[in-house]
Design a protein around this motif. Structure first.
Motif, mmCIF file in Angstrom:
data_model
loop_
_atom_site.group_PDB
_atom_site.id
_atom_site.type_symbol
_atom_site.label_atom_id
_atom_site.label_comp_id
_atom_site.label_asym_id
_atom_site.label_seq_id
_atom_site.Cartn_x
_atom_site.Cartn_y
_atom_site.Cartn_z
ATOM 1 N N LYS A 4 0.837 -1.193 0.000
ATOM 2 C CA LYS A 4 0.000 0.000 0.000
ATOM 3 C C LYS A 4 0.876 1.249 0.000
ATOM 4 C CE LYS A 4 -3.462 2.440 2.665
ATOM 5 N NZ LYS A 4 -4.178 2.534 3.931
ATOM 6 N N LYS A 5 0.507 2.205 -0.831
ATOM 7 C CA LYS A 5 1.208 3.491 -0.878
ATOM 8 C C LYS A 5 0.684 4.355 0.261
ATOM 9 C CE LYS A 5 0.026 6.712 -3.766
ATOM 10 N NZ LYS A 5 -0.242 7.574 -4.908
ATOM 11 N N THR A 6 1.588 4.961 1.023
ATOM 12 C CA THR A 6 1.185 5.817 2.134
ATOM 13 C C THR A 6 0.876 7.230 1.630
ATOM 14 O OG1 THR A 6 3.386 6.653 2.649
ATOM 15 C CG2 THR A 6 2.750 4.555 3.669
ATOM 16 N N SER A 7 0.400 8.077 2.524
ATOM 17 C CA SER A 7 0.107 9.465 2.160
ATOM 18 C C SER A 7 1.378 10.226 1.783
ATOM 19 C CB SER A 7 -0.604 10.179 3.316
ATOM 20 O OG SER A 7 0.230 10.180 4.461
ATOM 21 N N LYS A 8 2.534 9.690 2.161
ATOM 22 C CA LYS A 8 3.819 10.307 1.816
ATOM 23 C C LYS A 8 4.456 9.637 0.600
ATOM 24 C CE LYS A 8 4.853 11.882 6.460
ATOM 25 N NZ LYS A 8 5.845 11.904 7.534
ATOM 26 N N ASN A 9 3.644 8.903 -0.167
ATOM 27 C CA ASN A 9 4.099 8.194 -1.371
ATOM 28 C C ASN A 9 5.188 7.169 -1.092
ATOM 29 O OD1 ASN A 9 2.323 9.424 -3.177
ATOM 30 N ND2 ASN A 9 3.667 11.178 -3.409
ATOM 31 N N GLN A 10 5.122 6.524 0.036
ATOM 32 C CA GLN A 10 6.089 5.484 0.380
ATOM 33 C C GLN A 10 5.424 4.115 0.254
ATOM 34 O OE1 GLN A 10 7.135 6.732 4.334
ATOM 35 N NE2 GLN A 10 8.880 7.915 3.591
#
Length: 75
Positions: A4-10
């Protein structure tokens, strides 16, 4: 496997995948045909190329001259 991509694009890579690249710390990231592609990168690769160019006596200007020569021949 899903990441899953986080809100910080990680994105956290699955351990099962990462364990196949134990020595790799850096990845080249590209987009190809709608896919994200990660390729292991040797962080010392640039330094190795620079050392080899120096050994061969090839300077930055030589590279520019070679590109100009190739472009002229392509016309």
């Amino acid at each position: 496997m899903i990441s899953k991509k986080t809100s910080k694009n990680q994105i956290t890579l699955p351990k099962k995948i990462v364990s196949q690249f134990p020595e790799c710390e850096y990845f080249d990231v590209t987009a190809e045909e709608g896919r994200i592609v990660l390729r292991p990168v040797d962080p010392d690769a640039l330094e190795k190329v620079q050392r080899k160019l120096k050994e061969l006596g090839i300077r930055e200007r030589d590279v520019g001259d070679a590109v100009a020569w190739a472009r002229e021949r392509a016309r």
